[in-house]
Design a protein around this motif. Structure first.
Motif, PDB file in Angstrom:
ATOM      1  N   GLN A  28     -47.989  51.988  67.386  1.00 20.72           N
ATOM      2  CA  GLN A  28     -47.397  52.966  68.291  1.00 20.72           C
ATOM      3  C   GLN A  28     -46.014  52.495  68.719  1.00 20.72           C
ATOM      4  O   GLN A  28     -45.795  51.301  68.892  1.00 20.72           O
ATOM      5  CB  GLN A  28     -48.256  53.099  69.567  1.00 20.72           C
ATOM      6  N   HIS A  44     -46.914  68.623  67.579  1.00 21.06           N
ATOM      7  CA  HIS A  44     -47.237  67.477  66.731  1.00 21.06           C
ATOM      8  C   HIS A  44     -48.640  67.720  66.179  1.00 21.06           C
ATOM      9  O   HIS A  44     -49.611  67.658  66.923  1.00 21.06           O
ATOM     10  CB  HIS A  44     -47.188  66.179  67.543  1.00 21.06           C
ATOM     11  N   GLU A  47     -51.005  64.162  66.000  1.00 24.96           N
ATOM     12  CA  GLU A  47     -51.196  63.213  67.084  1.00 24.96           C
ATOM     13  C   GLU A  47     -50.969  63.866  68.444  1.00 24.96           C
ATOM     14  O   GLU A  47     -50.277  64.861  68.552  1.00 24.96           O
ATOM     15  CB  GLU A  47     -50.259  62.012  66.949  1.00 24.96           C
ATOM     16  N   GLU A  49     -49.423  63.538  72.288  1.00 23.72           N
ATOM     17  CA  GLU A  49     -48.167  62.989  72.788  1.00 23.72           C
ATOM     18  C   GLU A  49     -48.351  62.631  74.258  1.00 23.72           C
ATOM     19  O   GLU A  49     -48.900  63.410  75.035  1.00 23.72           O
ATOM     20  CB  GLU A  49     -47.049  64.014  72.617  1.00 23.72           C
ATOM     21  N   ARG A  79     -52.727  67.177  70.281  1.00 29.83           N
ATOM     22  CA  ARG A  79     -52.158  67.502  68.972  1.00 29.83           C
ATOM     23  C   ARG A  79     -52.246  68.992  68.702  1.00 29.83           C
ATOM     24  O   ARG A  79     -53.199  69.662  69.099  1.00 29.83           O
ATOM     25  CB  ARG A  79     -52.843  66.703  67.882  1.00 29.83           C
ATOM     26  N   ASN A  95     -42.354  57.561  76.461  1.00 29.58           N
ATOM     27  CA  ASN A  95     -43.168  58.317  75.507  1.00 29.58           C
ATOM     28  C   ASN A  95     -43.861  57.311  74.589  1.00 29.58           C
ATOM     29  O   ASN A  95     -43.201  56.432  74.033  1.00 29.58           O
ATOM     30  CB  ASN A  95     -42.273  59.267  74.704  1.00 29.58           C
ATOM     31  N   THR A  97     -46.169  57.071  71.242  1.00 31.43           N
ATOM     32  CA  THR A  97     -46.584  57.893  70.117  1.00 31.43           C
ATOM     33  C   THR A  97     -46.655  57.051  68.845  1.00 31.43           C
ATOM     34  O   THR A  97     -46.125  55.941  68.798  1.00 31.43           O
ATOM     35  CB  THR A  97     -45.616  59.090  69.934  1.00 31.43           C
ATOM     36  N   THR A 101     -43.938  59.210  63.997  1.00 33.59           N
ATOM     37  CA  THR A 101     -43.772  60.525  64.601  1.00 33.59           C
ATOM     38  C   THR A 101     -42.338  60.761  65.055  1.00 33.59           C
ATOM     39  O   THR A 101     -41.774  59.958  65.784  1.00 33.59           O
ATOM     40  CB  THR A 101     -44.715  60.665  65.822  1.00 33.59           C
TER      41      THR A 101
END
Length: 121
Positions: A28, A44, A47, A49, A79, A95, A97, A101
């Motif tokens: 990540q 997304h 995934e 977020e 997602r 963030n 993720t 991504t």
């Protein structure tokens, strides 16, 4: 292993909607960004977020409702859910993720930053 001072990292840039990688863990990215005004509608597909607001108030528009995320709060966007982040005043955001991504998900726009061009601080 190294401690990351988030305020020092935020002080290194001024551009809005431009995520910067400050750490990695378990595949990540931990990214930080400054936000102001409106982003782009996006989603997304693969995934969730996670947004953590460090400073300010973030509004996240969904097709059927609006969520307000205040300083010290977080929001997980599942997602596949289309959303539009925006703020009237500057927001400092963390963030988290998956490393592969892009920040605009399935949308390619003028604000999209390809992963290979995303800066590490």
């Amino acid at each position: 292993m190294q401690t990351v001072n988030l305020q020092e990292k935020f002080d290194q840039f001024d551009a809005y909607w431009t995520p910067h990688i400050v750490a990695e863990a378990n595949g990540q990215h931990v990214r930080i960004a400054k936000l102001k005004n409106s982003f782009v509608w996006h989603k997304h597909d693969k995934e969730d977020e996670l947004f953590i607001v460090v400073k300010g108030t973030l509004t996240v528009n969904f097709r059927d409702h609006v969520e307000t995320v205040r300083e010290g709060e977080l929001l997980v966007i599942p997602r596949g859910v289309e959303h539009l982040p925006q703020s009237e005043e500057e927001v400092l955001l963390i963030n988290i993720t998956r490393a592969e991504t892009t920040h605009t998900g399935d949308t390619v726009a003028d604000v999209t930053i390809p992963l290979e061009k995303m800066k590490r601080l």
